[in-house]
Design a protein around this motif. Structure first.
Motif, PDB file in Angstrom:
ATOM      1  N   ALA A  46       0.845  -1.199   0.000  1.00 18.73           N
ATOM      2  CA  ALA A  46       0.000   0.000   0.000  1.00 18.73           C
ATOM      3  C   ALA A  46       0.884   1.256   0.000  1.00 18.73           C
ATOM      4  N   VAL A  47       1.997   1.211   0.772  1.00 16.71           N
ATOM      5  CA  VAL A  47       2.927   2.357   0.803  1.00 16.71           C
ATOM      6  C   VAL A  47       3.678   2.434  -0.527  1.00 16.71           C
ATOM      7  N   ASN A  73       6.964  -1.089  11.827  1.00 15.81           N
ATOM      8  CA  ASN A  73       8.364  -1.305  11.421  1.00 15.81           C
ATOM      9  C   ASN A  73       8.517  -2.246  10.232  1.00 15.81           C
ATOM     10  N   ASP A  74       7.785  -3.371  10.283  1.00 18.42           N
ATOM     11  CA  ASP A  74       8.007  -4.411   9.267  1.00 18.42           C
ATOM     12  C   ASP A  74       7.023  -4.329   8.111  1.00 18.42           C
ATOM     13  N   GLY A  75       6.034  -3.441   8.215  1.00 16.30           N
ATOM     14  CA  GLY A  75       5.080  -3.264   7.117  1.00 16.30           C
ATOM     15  C   GLY A  75       5.218  -1.882   6.496  1.00 16.30           C
ATOM     16  N   LEU A  76       4.852  -0.856   7.275  1.00 13.74           N
ATOM     17  CA  LEU A  76       4.824   0.511   6.727  1.00 13.74           C
ATOM     18  C   LEU A  76       6.229   1.029   6.410  1.00 13.74           C
ATOM     19  N   VAL A  77       7.160   0.883   7.375  1.00 17.02           N
ATOM     20  CA  VAL A  77       8.530   1.374   7.141  1.00 17.02           C
ATOM     21  C   VAL A  77       9.221   0.525   6.075  1.00 17.02           C
ATOM     22  N   ALA A  78       8.918  -0.781   6.077  1.00 20.41           N
ATOM     23  CA  ALA A  78       9.507  -1.658   5.044  1.00 20.41           C
ATOM     24  C   ALA A  78       9.093  -1.165   3.654  1.00 20.41           C
ATOM     25  N   GLY A  79       7.833  -0.762   3.521  1.00 23.91           N
ATOM     26  CA  GLY A  79       7.349  -0.221   2.240  1.00 23.91           C
ATOM     27  C   GLY A  79       8.091   1.053   1.879  1.00 23.91           C
ATOM     28  N   MET A  80       8.323   1.913   2.893  1.00 23.19           N
ATOM     29  CA  MET A  80       9.006   3.195   2.633  1.00 23.19           C
ATOM     30  C   MET A  80      10.474   2.962   2.281  1.00 23.19           C
ATOM     31  N   ASP A  81      11.072   1.914   2.846  1.00 23.23           N
ATOM     32  CA  ASP A  81      12.468   1.583   2.503  1.00 23.23           C
ATOM     33  C   ASP A  81      12.580   1.251   1.005  1.00 23.23           C
ATOM     34  N   ILE A  82      11.548   0.557   0.500  1.00 28.13           N
ATOM     35  CA  ILE A  82      11.570   0.201  -0.928  1.00 28.13           C
ATOM     36  C   ILE A  82      11.400   1.463  -1.774  1.00 28.13           C
ATOM     37  N   VAL A  83      10.516   2.348  -1.291  1.00 32.17           N
ATOM     38  CA  VAL A  83      10.318   3.623  -1.997  1.00 32.17           C
ATOM     39  C   VAL A  83      11.652   4.371  -2.073  1.00 32.17           C
ATOM     40  N   VAL A  91      13.739   5.674 -10.258  1.00 36.37           N
ATOM     41  CA  VAL A  91      12.463   5.151 -10.762  1.00 36.37           C
ATOM     42  C   VAL A  91      11.341   6.018 -10.196  1.00 36.37           C
ATOM     43  N   TYR A  92      11.454   6.333  -8.926  1.00 30.71           N
ATOM     44  CA  TYR A  92      10.512   7.249  -8.284  1.00 30.71           C
ATOM     45  C   TYR A  92      11.162   8.632  -8.180  1.00 30.71           C
ATOM     46  N   TYR A  93      10.316   9.664  -8.178  1.00 31.53           N
ATOM     47  CA  TYR A  93      10.793  11.040  -7.999  1.00 31.53           C
ATOM     48  C   TYR A  93      10.077  11.657  -6.797  1.00 31.53           C
ATOM     49  N   LEU A  94      10.340  12.924  -6.531  1.00 27.51           N
ATOM     50  CA  LEU A  94       9.802  13.532  -5.304  1.00 27.51           C
ATOM     51  C   LEU A  94       8.275  13.385  -5.144  1.00 27.51           C
ATOM     52  N   PRO A  95       7.468  13.569  -6.215  1.00 22.72           N
ATOM     53  CA  PRO A  95       6.015  13.433  -6.004  1.00 22.72           C
ATOM     54  C   PRO A  95       5.640  12.055  -5.451  1.00 22.72           C
ATOM     55  N   GLU A  96       6.277  10.995  -5.978  1.00 21.27           N
ATOM     56  CA  GLU A  96       5.978   9.639  -5.486  1.00 21.27           C
ATOM     57  C   GLU A  96       6.375   9.508  -4.018  1.00 21.27           C
ATOM     58  N   ILE A  97       7.544  10.085  -3.700  1.00 19.98           N
ATOM     59  CA  ILE A  97       8.012   9.991  -2.317  1.00 19.98           C
ATOM     60  C   ILE A  97       7.035  10.671  -1.369  1.00 19.98           C
ATOM     61  N   MET A  98       6.566  11.831  -1.783  1.00 20.11           N
ATOM     62  CA  MET A  98       5.648  12.564  -0.908  1.00 20.11           C
ATOM     63  C   MET A  98       4.342  11.794  -0.730  1.00 20.11           C
ATOM     64  N   MET A  99       3.864  11.198  -1.820  1.00 24.60           N
ATOM     65  CA  MET A  99       2.601  10.446  -1.729  1.00 24.60           C
ATOM     66  C   MET A  99       2.797   9.175  -0.892  1.00 24.60           C
ATOM     67  N   THR A 103       0.997   8.208   2.574  1.00 24.52           N
ATOM     68  CA  THR A 103       0.301   6.924   2.747  1.00 24.52           C
ATOM     69  C   THR A 103       0.803   6.241   4.012  1.00 24.52           C
ATOM     70  N   MET A 104       2.138   6.289   4.196  1.00 24.54           N
ATOM     71  CA  MET A 104       2.708   5.665   5.399  1.00 24.54           C
ATOM     72  C   MET A 104       2.185   6.352   6.662  1.00 24.54           C
ATOM     73  N   GLU A 105       2.092   7.670   6.611  1.00 22.69           N
ATOM     74  CA  GLU A 105       1.626   8.407   7.793  1.00 22.69           C
ATOM     75  C   GLU A 105       0.179   8.051   8.146  1.00 22.69           C
ATOM     76  N   ILE A 106      -0.660   7.839   7.113  1.00 19.48           N
ATOM     77  CA  ILE A 106      -2.056   7.434   7.366  1.00 19.48           C
ATOM     78  C   ILE A 106      -2.043   6.103   8.122  1.00 19.48           C
ATOM     79  N   GLY A 107      -1.191   5.188   7.652  1.00 22.69           N
ATOM     80  CA  GLY A 107      -1.091   3.867   8.288  1.00 22.69           C
ATOM     81  C   GLY A 107      -0.567   3.966   9.712  1.00 22.69           C
ATOM     82  N   ILE A 108       0.464   4.804   9.914  1.00 18.88           N
ATOM     83  CA  ILE A 108       1.040   4.943  11.259  1.00 18.88           C
ATOM     84  C   ILE A 108      -0.012   5.494  12.230  1.00 18.88           C
ATOM     85  N   ALA A 109      -0.799   6.477  11.751  1.00 17.48           N
ATOM     86  CA  ALA A 109      -1.814   7.087  12.627  1.00 17.48           C
ATOM     87  C   ALA A 109      -2.801   6.027  13.115  1.00 17.48           C
ATOM     88  N   ILE A 110      -3.135   5.069  12.263  1.00 12.16           N
ATOM     89  CA  ILE A 110      -4.099   4.021  12.654  1.00 12.16           C
ATOM     90  C   ILE A 110      -3.435   3.032  13.617  1.00 12.16           C
TER      91      ILE A 110
END
Ligand code: B12
Length: 260
Positions: A46-47, A73-83, A91-99, A103-110
């Motif tokens: 999802a991230v 740590n192992d789901g949301l941050v793992a996704g961000m590590d790949i980003v 492959v990704y640029y700043l807009p993708e990183i920001m999005m 997305t990660m922040e939405i997940g962390i808040a929950i």
């Protein structure tokens, strides 16, 4: 006598264009970094694919069977590590990183709402991202870990002027201060803060963190200590609570964080 027995011909005889055709694409390499666990994989994907609408349901589903800190740590941050890898590979640029970060922040808040944390506090810590530095994701994760471990966290946010960070340290006299820097241009805030803290008579550890900082740098000025990963912070905090000063934390760092 000359022998070809142990020679490696691959560097001489492989055409670079064929090598490129055969090499894994960054996307394929990144996919291999996804968690093996299917529930965590869904969260990380999802991230990775910036799915704002899917991250909530994926995290909620994961919460039914997993610890919220594991999901972070192992789901949301793992996704961000790949980003971050795809960003490094262009492959990704700043807009993708920001999005993806959003997305990660939405997940962390929950997930954060389900992190157990007692009412009594073990102590207060002050966290901030260095002056000029907008990167606060790692700091936010470390703050979640510290709150979960029973500490009160005063989070000053990002791009915090050196003088404001020091003023807060003088006002609160926390167990320790932490600063995050992901840019080589902002990491110099920490020795500057440490110097001012010392001049004000404070002997509080100043934890330097974030991608731009390494252990050698964090240990190069008085008061400085290091934490590489957010989950190491409660381990170090416990030692400071037990009476370790910054010199002792440096000395025992490997054994405190388990040598990583
Ligand atoms: C996301 C991101 C952004 C986001 C930040 C969003 C946010 N709210 O944080 C946005 C898009 C805003 C951004 C902007 C910029 N960015 Co940027 N960004 C990144 C990126 C891709 C990922 C960082 C990240 O969040 N990773 C995920 C988190 C979880 O990892 P982390 O922060 O490293 O945290 C871990 C540890 O360091 C540690 N940790 C971190 N903080 C703390 C705190 C404590 C207390 C503890 C214990 C541990 C800890 O624990 C975490 C893991 O457990 C990195 C690339 C990378 N590979 O790191 C570039 C990167 C940091 N960015 C970079 C740059 C240059 C910029 C820009 C200047 C780009 C530009 N040209 O405009 C701008 C900043 C402009 C400005 N001055 O305002 C460079 C910095 C280069 C350098 N060495 O100086 C990097 C390294 C990319 C690169 N390779 O060039 N960026």
């Amino acid at each position: 006598m000359f022998s070809t027995k142990d020679m490696d011909f691959s560097k001489i005889l492989t055409r670079y264009d064929i090598q490129l055709q055969n090499a894994e694409s960054p996307q394929e390499a990144a996919k291999k970094m996804l968690p093996a666990d299917p529930v965590l994989k869904e969260v990380a994907e999802a991230v990775l694919y910036m799915k704002f609408k899917d991250v909530g349901p994926a995290v909620t589903k994961a919460l039914a069977s997993k610890d919220p800190l594991v999901i972070i740590n192992d789901g949301l941050v793992a996704g961000m590590d790949i980003v971050a890898k795809l960003y490094a590979d262009h492959v990704y640029y700043l807009p993708e990183i920001m999005m993806a970060a959003k997305t990660m922040e939405i997940g962390i808040a929950i997930a954060e709402k389900k992190v157990p944390g007692g009412r009594s506090t073990k102590g207060t810590v002050v966290m901030h991202a260095a002056e000029g530095d907008p990167h606060d994701i790692g700091k936010n994760i470390a703050a979640v870990m510290m709150r979960a471990a029973g500490y009160t966290v005063i989070d000053m946010g990002r791009d915090v002027p050196v003088k404001d960070a020091v003023a807060k340290a003088i006002e609160v006299k926390p167990l320790f201060m932490s600063g995050t820097a992901l840019m080589t241009t902002t990491m110099s805030a920490f020795p500057a803060e440490a110097k001012l803290m010392k001049e004000a008579g404070l002997d509080i550890p100043l934890m330097g963190c974030g991608g731009a900082v390494n252990r050698e740098f964090a240990n190069s000025y008085d008061l400085g200590i290091y934490s590489k990963k957010a989950p190491q912070t409660p381990l170090i905090a416990q030692k400071i609570l037990d009476g370790y000063d910054w010199k002792k934390v440096r000395e025992d760092w490997d054994s405190i964080v388990g040598g990583s």
